[in-house]
Design a protein around this motif. Structure first.
Motif, PDB file in Angstrom:
ATOM      1  N   ILE A   7       0.800  -1.355   0.100  1.00 43.91           N
ATOM      2  CA  ILE A   7       0.057   0.020  -0.002  1.00 43.91           C
ATOM      3  C   ILE A   7       0.839   1.458   0.230  1.00 43.91           C
ATOM      4  O   ILE A   7       0.717   2.128  -0.873  1.00 43.91           O
ATOM      5  N   TYR A   8       1.742   1.093   0.713  1.00 38.34           N
ATOM      6  CA  TYR A   8       2.772   2.139   0.827  1.00 38.34           C
ATOM      7  C   TYR A   8       3.413   2.890  -0.730  1.00 38.34           C
ATOM      8  O   TYR A   8       3.273   3.846  -1.089  1.00 38.34           O
ATOM      9  N   LYS A   9       3.978   1.725  -1.202  1.00 35.55           N
ATOM     10  CA  LYS A   9       4.445   1.926  -2.733  1.00 35.55           C
ATOM     11  C   LYS A   9       3.294   2.370  -3.470  1.00 35.55           C
ATOM     12  O   LYS A   9       3.746   3.116  -4.363  1.00 35.55           O
ATOM     13  N   GLU A  10       2.136   1.754  -3.663  1.00 37.28           N
ATOM     14  CA  GLU A  10       1.311   2.004  -4.561  1.00 37.28           C
ATOM     15  C   GLU A  10       0.683   3.461  -4.468  1.00 37.28           C
ATOM     16  O   GLU A  10       0.486   4.176  -5.188  1.00 37.28           O
ATOM     17  N   LEU A  11       0.502   3.918  -3.047  1.00 35.55           N
ATOM     18  CA  LEU A  11       0.204   5.340  -2.925  1.00 35.55           C
ATOM     19  C   LEU A  11       1.248   6.288  -3.505  1.00 35.55           C
ATOM     20  O   LEU A  11       0.861   7.423  -3.967  1.00 35.55           O
ATOM     21  N   HIS A  12       2.489   5.989  -3.042  1.00 33.21           N
ATOM     22  CA  HIS A  12       3.492   6.928  -3.485  1.00 33.21           C
ATOM     23  C   HIS A  12       3.675   6.939  -5.086  1.00 33.21           C
ATOM     24  O   HIS A  12       3.769   8.080  -5.805  1.00 33.21           O
ATOM     25  N   ASP A  13       3.253   5.837  -5.528  1.00 33.58           N
ATOM     26  CA  ASP A  13       3.489   5.757  -6.918  1.00 33.58           C
ATOM     27  C   ASP A  13       2.183   6.553  -7.674  1.00 33.58           C
ATOM     28  O   ASP A  13       2.394   7.363  -8.647  1.00 33.58           O
ATOM     29  N   PHE A  14       1.108   6.492  -7.009  1.00 35.64           N
ATOM     30  CA  PHE A  14      -0.200   7.361  -7.394  1.00 35.64           C
ATOM     31  C   PHE A  14       0.125   8.780  -7.349  1.00 35.64           C
ATOM     32  O   PHE A  14      -0.014   9.701  -8.044  1.00 35.64           O
ATOM     33  N   ARG A  15       0.893   9.032  -6.163  1.00 37.87           N
ATOM     34  CA  ARG A  15       1.021  10.335  -6.039  1.00 37.87           C
ATOM     35  C   ARG A  15       2.059  11.121  -6.902  1.00 37.87           C
ATOM     36  O   ARG A  15       2.102  12.061  -7.355  1.00 37.87           O
ATOM     37  N   SER A  16       3.192  10.278  -7.354  1.00 38.16           N
ATOM     38  CA  SER A  16       4.173  10.659  -8.395  1.00 38.16           C
ATOM     39  C   SER A  16       3.807  10.580  -9.808  1.00 38.16           C
ATOM     40  O   SER A  16       4.559  11.180 -10.632  1.00 38.16           O
ATOM     41  N   GLY A  17       2.853   9.983 -10.156  1.00 38.17           N
ATOM     42  CA  GLY A  17       2.271   9.661 -11.310  1.00 38.17           C
ATOM     43  C   GLY A  17       2.872   8.607 -12.080  1.00 38.17           C
ATOM     44  O   GLY A  17       2.758   8.359 -13.229  1.00 38.17           O
ATOM     45  N   ALA A  18       3.505   7.726 -11.211  1.00 34.61           N
ATOM     46  CA  ALA A  18       4.078   6.347 -11.781  1.00 34.61           C
ATOM     47  C   ALA A  18       2.980   5.507 -12.349  1.00 34.61           C
ATOM     48  O   ALA A  18       3.266   4.447 -13.031  1.00 34.61           O
ATOM     49  N   ARG A  19       2.016   5.745 -11.355  1.00 36.92           N
ATOM     50  CA  ARG A  19       0.782   4.713 -11.618  1.00 36.92           C
ATOM     51  C   ARG A  19      -0.325   5.888 -11.705  1.00 36.92           C
ATOM     52  O   ARG A  19      -0.520   6.671 -10.848  1.00 36.92           O
ATOM     53  N   THR A  20      -1.300   5.646 -12.566  1.00 33.50           N
ATOM     54  CA  THR A  20      -2.426   6.716 -12.441  1.00 33.50           C
ATOM     55  C   THR A  20      -3.738   5.951 -12.741  1.00 33.50           C
ATOM     56  O   THR A  20      -3.923   4.768 -13.283  1.00 33.50           O
ATOM     57  N   ASN A  21      -4.632   6.747 -12.207  1.00 32.64           N
ATOM     58  CA  ASN A  21      -6.037   6.029 -12.082  1.00 32.64           C
ATOM     59  C   ASN A  21      -6.976   7.546 -11.715  1.00 32.64           C
ATOM     60  O   ASN A  21      -6.728   8.347 -11.188  1.00 32.64           O
ATOM     61  N   ALA A  22      -8.129   7.446 -12.432  1.00 31.10           N
ATOM     62  CA  ALA A  22      -8.987   8.699 -12.336  1.00 31.10           C
ATOM     63  C   ALA A  22      -9.368   8.974 -11.083  1.00 31.10           C
ATOM     64  O   ALA A  22      -9.680  10.180 -10.396  1.00 31.10           O
ATOM     65  N   VAL A  23      -9.450   8.051 -10.193  1.00 32.67           N
ATOM     66  CA  VAL A  23      -9.950   8.329  -8.754  1.00 32.67           C
ATOM     67  C   VAL A  23      -8.785   8.430  -7.787  1.00 32.67           C
ATOM     68  O   VAL A  23      -8.748   9.568  -6.998  1.00 32.67           O
ATOM     69  N   MET A  24      -7.761   7.567  -7.835  1.00 32.29           N
ATOM     70  CA  MET A  24      -6.630   7.320  -6.909  1.00 32.29           C
ATOM     71  C   MET A  24      -5.682   8.566  -7.206  1.00 32.29           C
ATOM     72  O   MET A  24      -5.093   9.113  -5.872  1.00 32.29           O
ATOM     73  N   SER A  25      -5.420   9.012  -8.364  1.00 29.53           N
ATOM     74  CA  SER A  25      -4.592  10.121  -8.712  1.00 29.53           C
ATOM     75  C   SER A  25      -4.730  11.424  -7.953  1.00 29.53           C
ATOM     76  O   SER A  25      -3.914  11.849  -7.231  1.00 29.53           O
ATOM     77  N   PRO A  26      -6.114  11.941  -8.088  1.00 30.88           N
ATOM     78  CA  PRO A  26      -6.303  13.088  -7.442  1.00 30.88           C
ATOM     79  C   PRO A  26      -6.326  13.029  -5.906  1.00 30.88           C
ATOM     80  O   PRO A  26      -5.993  13.930  -5.166  1.00 30.88           O
ATOM     81  N   PHE A  27      -6.560  11.680  -5.387  1.00 31.99           N
ATOM     82  CA  PHE A  27      -6.591  11.612  -4.017  1.00 31.99           C
ATOM     83  C   PHE A  27      -5.220  11.511  -3.405  1.00 31.99           C
ATOM     84  O   PHE A  27      -4.938  12.063  -2.190  1.00 31.99           O
ATOM     85  N   ALA A  28      -4.387  10.930  -3.995  1.00 35.32           N
ATOM     86  CA  ALA A  28      -3.078  10.680  -3.460  1.00 35.32           C
ATOM     87  C   ALA A  28      -2.064  11.747  -3.779  1.00 35.32           C
ATOM     88  O   ALA A  28      -1.171  12.032  -2.774  1.00 35.32           O
ATOM     89  N   VAL A  29      -2.356  12.703  -4.615  1.00 35.98           N
ATOM     90  CA  VAL A  29      -1.339  13.647  -4.889  1.00 35.98           C
ATOM     91  C   VAL A  29      -1.322  14.674  -3.775  1.00 35.98           C
ATOM     92  O   VAL A  29      -0.407  15.558  -3.537  1.00 35.98           O
ATOM     93  N   ASN A  30      -2.285  14.755  -2.820  1.00 33.51           N
ATOM     94  CA  ASN A  30      -2.114  15.668  -1.597  1.00 33.51           C
ATOM     95  C   ASN A  30      -1.802  14.856  -0.348  1.00 33.51           C
ATOM     96  O   ASN A  30      -1.618  15.592   0.922  1.00 33.51           O
TER      97      ASN A  30
END
Length: 270
Positions: free
Chosen positions: A126-149
């Protein structure tokens, strides 16, 4: 005839044998490095050179991968000690933050839809995936905006909270299925290791999620995304290389099997 004259092209026997040997080499090279790779309908090659490299055991460079090289990849470094000793304060903070996640991942970490189940998932995953969503290494319409902050501490708190929760049966289990060959044995001739070598419940590779009881639709979609290089946050392209070599039937069998398995009722962290 002297030995010097024996190995010259003036000797028709030497010329004939050399020609036959060269012809056999060329035919076998074409068959082994070009014809047979293209005969594998489940693989796609960007060029003849790509097929030759694949047959020689050199990592492939499909067109989809080449086009994705300028995109971000995961920069998270994990070890066996990553978040291995959470404290109660971090778990409590994570529980508060997780209220925002409940709409998709369920109030107890078990999704009623096709979002991944997070209860009991390894904290490092979970730690890795949230970091990846935040950095843009992994993208998703829901998770990316949530993780960025999210801050680093909030990501860690969410990870240890969900890892602390017990693994519960899924809401949409399928009938328990027998283990397919791709899960037990992999496909060594195509460079595919058994799924359990990384995702096993007894021996798990750091950063690899446990899969039992996850959504069949979700797992199938992720394998297809890895195969098409639409998802690229796997370390060293491990999942992309494996998913590209899997047949559509193997992807369906693996997803269906893991979705049918009851979770291992243990906590990922103590």
């Amino acid at each position: 005839m002297s030995a010097r004259d024996l190995f010259t092209f003036r000797n028709r026997h030497f010329t004939t044998s050399t020609g036959i040997t060269a012809a056999i080499f060329i035919v076998t090279a074409i068959a082994g490095f070009i014809v047979l790779p293209f005969a594998q309908h489940w693989l796609e090659f960007a060029s003849v050179w790509d097929a030759i490299c694949s047959a020689a055991g050199v990592p492939q460079r499909p067109a989809a991968v080449a086009a994705a090289q300028d995109k971000r990849v995961s920069e998270v470094v994990l070890t066996s000690h990553t978040l291995s000793r959470p404290n109660q304060e971090a778990i409590g903070r994570g529980a508060t933050l997780a209220q925002r996640c409940a709409i998709c991942h369920g109030p107890t970490g078990i999704s009623r839809a096709d979002s991944p189940n997070l209860a009991g998932q390894y904290a490092a995953v979970i730690y890795k995936e949230l970091h990846d969503f935040r950095s843009g290494a992994r993208t998703n319409a829901v998770m990316s905006p949530f993780a960025v902050n999210l801050t680093d501490r909030e990501i860690a708190d969410l990870a240890v909270y969900y890892a602390y929760l017990p693994r519960l049966p899924a809401y949409h289990p399928t009938p328990q299925l027998p283990k397919p060959n791709i899960v037990i044995y992999g496909a060594p001739m195509r460079g595919i290791a058994p799924c359990g070598s990384c995702h096993g419940s007894l021996d798990n590779k750091t950063g690899s999620p446990w899969l039992e009881g996850q959504s069949e639709a979700y797992m199938k979609a992720q394998l297809q995304a890895f195969a098409a290089a639409e998802r690229r946050n796997d370390i060293s392209q491990q999942m992309r290389n494996i998913a590209r070599a899997m047949t559509p039937q193997e992807i369906e069998e693996a997803a269906a099997y893991y979705a049918s398995q009851p979770p291992d009722i243990v906590k990922a962290v103590d």
